[in-house]
Design a protein around this motif. Structure first.
Motif, short mmCIF file in Angstrom:
data_model
loop_
_atom_site.label_atom_id
_atom_site.label_comp_id
_atom_site.label_asym_id
_atom_site.label_seq_id
_atom_site.Cartn_x
_atom_site.Cartn_y
_atom_site.Cartn_z
N ARG A 196 -33.97 7.84 1.92
CA ARG A 196 -34.94 7.45 0.91
C ARG A 196 -34.56 6.10 0.31
NH1 ARG A 196 -38.63 10.74 2.51
NH2 ARG A 196 -38.43 12.91 1.88
N GLN A 234 -36.03 6.57 -5.22
CA GLN A 234 -36.44 7.94 -4.94
C GLN A 234 -35.26 8.91 -4.92
OE1 GLN A 234 -38.12 6.81 -1.13
NE2 GLN A 234 -40.19 7.14 -1.91
N ALA A 270 -37.97 12.65 -7.33
CA ALA A 270 -36.84 12.08 -6.60
C ALA A 270 -35.94 13.21 -6.12
CB ALA A 270 -36.07 11.11 -7.48
N CYS A 287 -30.45 3.61 -7.59
CA CYS A 287 -30.56 5.06 -7.80
C CYS A 287 -30.58 5.35 -9.29
CB CYS A 287 -29.40 5.79 -7.13
SG CYS A 287 -29.39 5.66 -5.34
#
Length: 171
Positions: free
Chosen positions: A117, A121, A144, A163
């Protein structure tokens, strides 16, 4: 490495067919740079060299696709991301930000379940939060998924590429 893992070398030189010198990248860079007469550096004001430099991040993300076919390399490739502040050369310093941006826009993080990903996400969560919400619950509730536990990256590296930490406010 012999085990198939990413083995960064901070002394990796930049090459223009022959080594120029090190710029503190943990991986080798080879390009057809136009060099100064001493062969110790690149002509920093030439559009050709700027274009080549600005393609390093693109090449890195293209290499990521090859890394994904090698399980140990796929799990450790973020070791090649230069640490913050390690590349000091003014000409090559933008490459670090370009790498972070390119990885942020690519499917560069494996998640639970085996897919890859984009970092936006992917959630960073404590073991306790993971117990409360499964990865599929996190996808439904927060949009996510959790980073794969087999991915060997620090929280700092994962945050740098985009992230998101799971916060109490999200819950």
């Amino acid at each position: 490495s012999d085990k198939g893992e990413a083995a960064p070398d901070p002394d990796s030189p930049v090459y223009a067919f022959l080594p120029i010198r090190g710029f503190n990248f943990p991986f080798c860079i080879q390009a057809d740079f136009v060099l100064t007469s001493s062969r110790e550096s690149v002509h920093e004001d030439l559009e050709w060299n700027i274009t080549l430099r600005d393609q390093i991040a693109t090449c890195f993300t293209e290499a990521l696709e090859a890394f994904k076919s090698k399980p140990r390399l796929a799990a450790t490739y973020l070791r090649f991301l230069p640490d913050e502040g390690t590349v000091h050369d003014p000409f090559f310093k933008p490459v670090v930000d370009q790498l972070i941006e390119a990885l942020g826009n690519a499917e560069s993080v494996p998640v639970e379940g085996g897919k890859w990903r984009k970092p936006k996400q992917v959630l960073l969560a404590s073991p306790e939060a993971r117990e409360l919400f499964s990865s599929s619950d996190a996808l439904k509730l927060f949009g996510a998924e959790y980073v794969s536990p087999s991915f060997e990256a620090t929280e700092k590296q994962l945050r740098r590429i985009g992230c998101k930490p799971l916060a109490v406010e999200d819950v």
